[in-house]
Scaffold this motif. Structure first.
Motif, short mmCIF file in Angstrom:
data_model
loop_
_atom_site.label_atom_id
_atom_site.label_comp_id
_atom_site.label_asym_id
_atom_site.label_seq_id
_atom_site.Cartn_x
_atom_site.Cartn_y
_atom_site.Cartn_z
N ARG A 14 0.87 -1.17 0.00
CA ARG A 14 0.00 0.00 0.00
C ARG A 14 0.90 1.22 0.00
N TYR A 15 0.77 2.05 -1.02
CA TYR A 15 1.59 3.25 -1.07
C TYR A 15 1.13 4.24 -0.01
N GLY A 51 8.55 -4.30 -8.90
CA GLY A 51 9.36 -3.42 -8.07
C GLY A 51 9.75 -4.08 -6.75
N VAL A 52 8.83 -4.76 -6.14
CA VAL A 52 9.13 -5.45 -4.88
C VAL A 52 10.13 -6.58 -5.13
N LEU A 53 9.88 -7.35 -6.18
CA LEU A 53 10.75 -8.50 -6.45
C LEU A 53 12.16 -8.08 -6.83
N THR A 54 12.32 -6.84 -7.31
CA THR A 54 13.63 -6.38 -7.72
C THR A 54 14.21 -5.37 -6.72
N THR A 55 13.73 -5.39 -5.50
CA THR A 55 14.25 -4.61 -4.36
C THR A 55 13.97 -3.11 -4.43
N ARG A 56 13.26 -2.65 -5.45
CA ARG A 56 13.07 -1.21 -5.58
C ARG A 56 11.90 -0.70 -4.74
N ILE A 57 11.01 -1.60 -4.34
CA ILE A 57 9.85 -1.19 -3.55
C ILE A 57 9.77 -2.05 -2.30
N ARG A 58 9.57 -1.38 -1.17
CA ARG A 58 9.45 -2.12 0.09
C ARG A 58 7.98 -2.48 0.30
N PRO A 59 7.67 -3.77 0.42
CA PRO A 59 6.26 -4.15 0.57
C PRO A 59 5.75 -3.81 1.96
N THR A 60 4.43 -3.70 2.06
CA THR A 60 3.80 -3.44 3.35
C THR A 60 3.84 -4.71 4.21
N SER A 61 3.59 -5.86 3.57
CA SER A 61 3.74 -7.12 4.27
C SER A 61 3.91 -8.23 3.25
N GLY A 62 4.20 -9.42 3.75
CA GLY A 62 4.42 -10.55 2.85
C GLY A 62 5.89 -10.80 2.61
N TYR B 259 17.85 7.11 0.97
CA TYR B 259 17.10 5.86 1.13
C TYR B 259 15.64 6.08 0.78
N ARG B 260 15.10 7.20 1.25
CA ARG B 260 13.69 7.46 1.00
C ARG B 260 13.40 7.62 -0.49
N ARG B 261 14.34 8.25 -1.22
CA ARG B 261 14.11 8.41 -2.65
C ARG B 261 14.35 7.11 -3.40
N ALA B 262 15.26 6.29 -2.87
CA ALA B 262 15.69 5.11 -3.63
C ALA B 262 14.71 3.95 -3.50
N VAL B 263 14.04 3.85 -2.35
CA VAL B 263 13.11 2.73 -2.16
C VAL B 263 11.72 3.29 -1.93
N ASP B 264 10.76 2.80 -2.70
CA ASP B 264 9.39 3.28 -2.56
C ASP B 264 8.69 2.64 -1.38
#
Ligand SMILES: Nc1ncnc2c1ncn2[C@@H]1O[C@H](COP(=O)(O)OP(=O)(O)OP(=O)(O)O)[C@@H](O)[C@H]1O
Ligand SMILES: [Mg+2]
Lengths: 345, 264
Positions: A14-15, A51-62, B259-264
């Motif tokens: 969730r963004y 994005g999550v699978l490639t480390t660019r997005i931090r997931p909320t959970s899971g 860090y904040r800009r690099a990871v969503d």
């Protein structure tokens, strides 16, 4: 032995400041050597998942494991094992095409002695040799897509993630990318690709997941997804009503044939029921239909070709002369419509 | 499993590969870099150090206290510019940085590389200022005995500029960066004691307080202490301490922002 290369469990994203989950508790796994298609309309959550699978997005959970590495706990290690081709060009504009590849290899610790040779092989394979010294600013969208695939392959990743690799490409460029991806598949490179093109998924993917509003609605081989669809095969018949013939009686008789789920008259606006199919009647032709002509579509579960003969005799019995026959096979597009009630575009 | 795991790559290797990329790009755009670094101090030294002096508006000592101030300013501004604007563009529009964020090294090290590279450009700018100063002013103040202090302040100033750039580049929204940079730039330029020694501001107390809030002040004063100790200056240990503290603060904020800009 567990041969899953990608393992996703209850992934939620969730963004910030968003009322809904962009990715909503999805789970799936991808086997070694498999081409996995993530298929969905705009905003489905495909890019977020990648994005999550490639480390660019931090997931909320899971949780997410890629090539044996937990991407949340050890993102640095995971980065070394995966390759990414993003939806939008992110080529290094200060470097030539060839140097984009070479420096990428350097970041990933490929020895200096191997970088040049590898880059040249890939540039050749991707038809980019003449452009090697060009800067990305002077490159077309189709070319930058190819460059990014070549770049991602420089460090020989265990898994390749491609986010809409052919969106915006012309048909020739699209076929070129498909051919390269098929080659990779033959070399047993695991591939996760997203697309909103059902045809592309059917062409390339061993298995596909249909995604909408952050949820996975179905996961299976494209063939199985299509087969699971009730009454999606179609048989379309056009006929001329001879003297003494009756359209209404034919309708009733056709409905009685085994395997026929529904019969409809094809109208000038053939899409009113929300179905899209390659066999739709040409609107002009339908519009010019006189009362002496009839065009019907049968929705069939099972094998549509088997119904051609019985349908033809039914027509003959009721004094209608067949002028045209078309078979329509259901597509992933139909599956998507069936699952979501919407067309893709 | 087929997965013949490549020898786990050292993060140091990736760090230096990224640094090499930046140096390579600077090298291929060398004339632009040189012009960017030299032009402004060249004019300032010429007009304020040379021209006004020969017209009789300033005393000759002014050129020798202006030089260390301009040196400090150039180093900090160069480092800051090297980092801030490109970072905003890379994060906000071109996404060029992604290939480096996806390299097998911690994000903090990608940020650290940015700082090291920006500081390096700042130090190179300082090295270029010395011949420029000699050329324009005829001679520059120099004390070999103060070399350690000179280098210490210089390197801290270069890192400080980089830290400032990292903070601006990561915290300012991309669509506001032009406005913010020009808003920050001018006050920073003129309140950093580059054009006047800090103790001399005692008569203008409110302005002296403002300048004390600008970290460039301590770089200017530190270099003055090294090169022209006869001019009244803030004691070197005070300057050094404040520079280190400001640097630590900026880097902590900057890496957090990165860090904040690099990871969503
Ligand atoms: N950085 C972000 N901040 C807030 N919301 C976002 C962000 N990125 C995506 N979203 C939202 O998350 C949802 C999923 O977006 P995502 O980009 O994953 O979709 P997609 O399937 O890749 O779509 P497309 O086919 O358009 O690329 C969308 O509703 C989008 O508006
Ligand atoms: Mg997307």
């Amino acid at each position: 032995m567990n041969r899953s290369v990608v393992e996703v469990r209850d992934l939620v994203k969730r963004y910030p400041r968003s009322p809904v989950n962009a990715v909503d508790a999805i789970s799936f796994s991808v086997e070694h050597g498999e081409v996995f298609g993530l298929l969905g309309p705009n905003g489905a959550g495909k890019t977020t998942t990648v994005g999550v699978l490639t480390t660019r997005i931090r997931p909320t959970s899971g949780s997410a494991v890629v090539a044996g590495v937990d991407v949340l706990r050890q993102p640095t290690l995971a980065c070394g094992r995966l390759g990414v081709v993003p939806q939008r060009s992110n080529l290094d504009r200060s470097l030539s095409i060839r140097n984009n590849l070479i420096f990428h290899a350097a970041y990933h610790g490929i020895p200096a002695s191997e970088r040049g040779a590898r880059a040249d092989v890939l540039l050749e394979q991707f038809g980019l040799r003449e452009r090697a010294k060009t800067k990305p600013d002077f490159i077309s969208g189709g070319q930058s897509q190819r460059i990014m695939i070549a770049r991602a392959l420089m460090h020989e990743p265990h898994v390749l993630f491609l986010d809409e690799p052919t969106t915006g490409l012309d048909p020739a460029a699209r076929l070129f990318v498909w051919d390269r991806l098929r080659e990779l598949r033959q070399r047993r490179v695991t591939i996760v690709l997203t697309t909103h093109d059902m045809h592309e998924a059917a062409q390339l993917a061993d298995r596909a997941a249909i995604m909408d509003h952050g949820k996975l609605l179905a996961i299976d081989t494209p063939q199985a997804l299509v087969r699971s669809l009730p009454g999606a095969a179609t048989l379309e018949l056009a006929a001329e009503i001879l003297d003494g013939g009756s359209a209404d009686e034919v309708f009733a008789a056709l409905r009685g044939l085994p395997g026929v789920e529904a019969v409809e008259r094809v109208q000038a606006q053939p899409q009113t029921n929300g179905r899209l199919s390659p066999v739709l009647a040409d609107p002009e032709q339908a519009g010019s239909e006189t009362t002496h002509a009839l065009r019907v579509r049968l929705y069939v579960s099972g094998d549509a070709p088997m119904l051609v003969a019985p349908a033809a005799s039914t027509f003959a019995e009721h004094r209608l002369a067949i002028t045209d026959v078309k078979l329509g096979n259901p597509t992933l597009e139909d599956v998507f419509i069936h699952l979501t009630g919407r067309t893709l575009r | 499993m087929n997965t013949t795991v490549a020898t786990p790559q050292s993060e140091t290797g990736a760090f230096f590969a990224i640094l090499r990329r930046d140096l390579y790009v600077t090298w291929s755009e060398l004339p632009i870099f040189l012009a960017q670094v030299i032009l402004q101090p060249l004019f300032v030294l010429f007009v304020f150090g040379k021209l006004l002096g020969s017209l009789g508006y300033t005393r000759s000592v002014y050129a020798s206290l202006l030089f260390p101030g301009m040196l400090a300013l150039t180093v900090i501004i160069t480092s800051m510019q090297t980092l801030a604007f490109p970072l905003v563009v890379e994060f906000g529009w071109t996404k060029e940085i992604e290939d480096r964020l996806l390299a097998p090294l911690r994000l903090g090290l990608v940020a650290a590389e940015k700082i090291v590279f920006a500081a390096l450009r700042g130090v190179i700018a300082a090295a270029l200022m010395i011949p420029v100063g000699i050329l324009v002013l005829g001679s520059i103040p120099w004390r070999w005995s103060a070399l350690p202090l000179f280098l210490g302040v210089l390197i801290l100033a270069a890192l400080l500029g980089a830290g400032l750039g990292l903070v601006l580049g990561t915290l300012v929204p991309p669509n506001q960066i032009n406005a913010v940079l020009s808003l920050v730039f001018t006050p920073l330029l003129f309140t950093g004691c580059s054009q006047y020694p800090w103790p001399s501001l005692a008569r203008l107390h409110w302005f002296q307080i403002i300048t004390a809030g600008n970290p460039i002040t301590y770089a200017s004063e530190g270099l003055r202490a090294a090169l022209v100790p006869s001019v009244p200056h803030i004691r070197p240990w005070i300057s050094l301490t404040i520079l280190v503290a400001a640097l630590a603060l900026l880097i902590a904020i900057g890496i957090g922002g990165f860090y904040r800009r690099a990871v969503d």
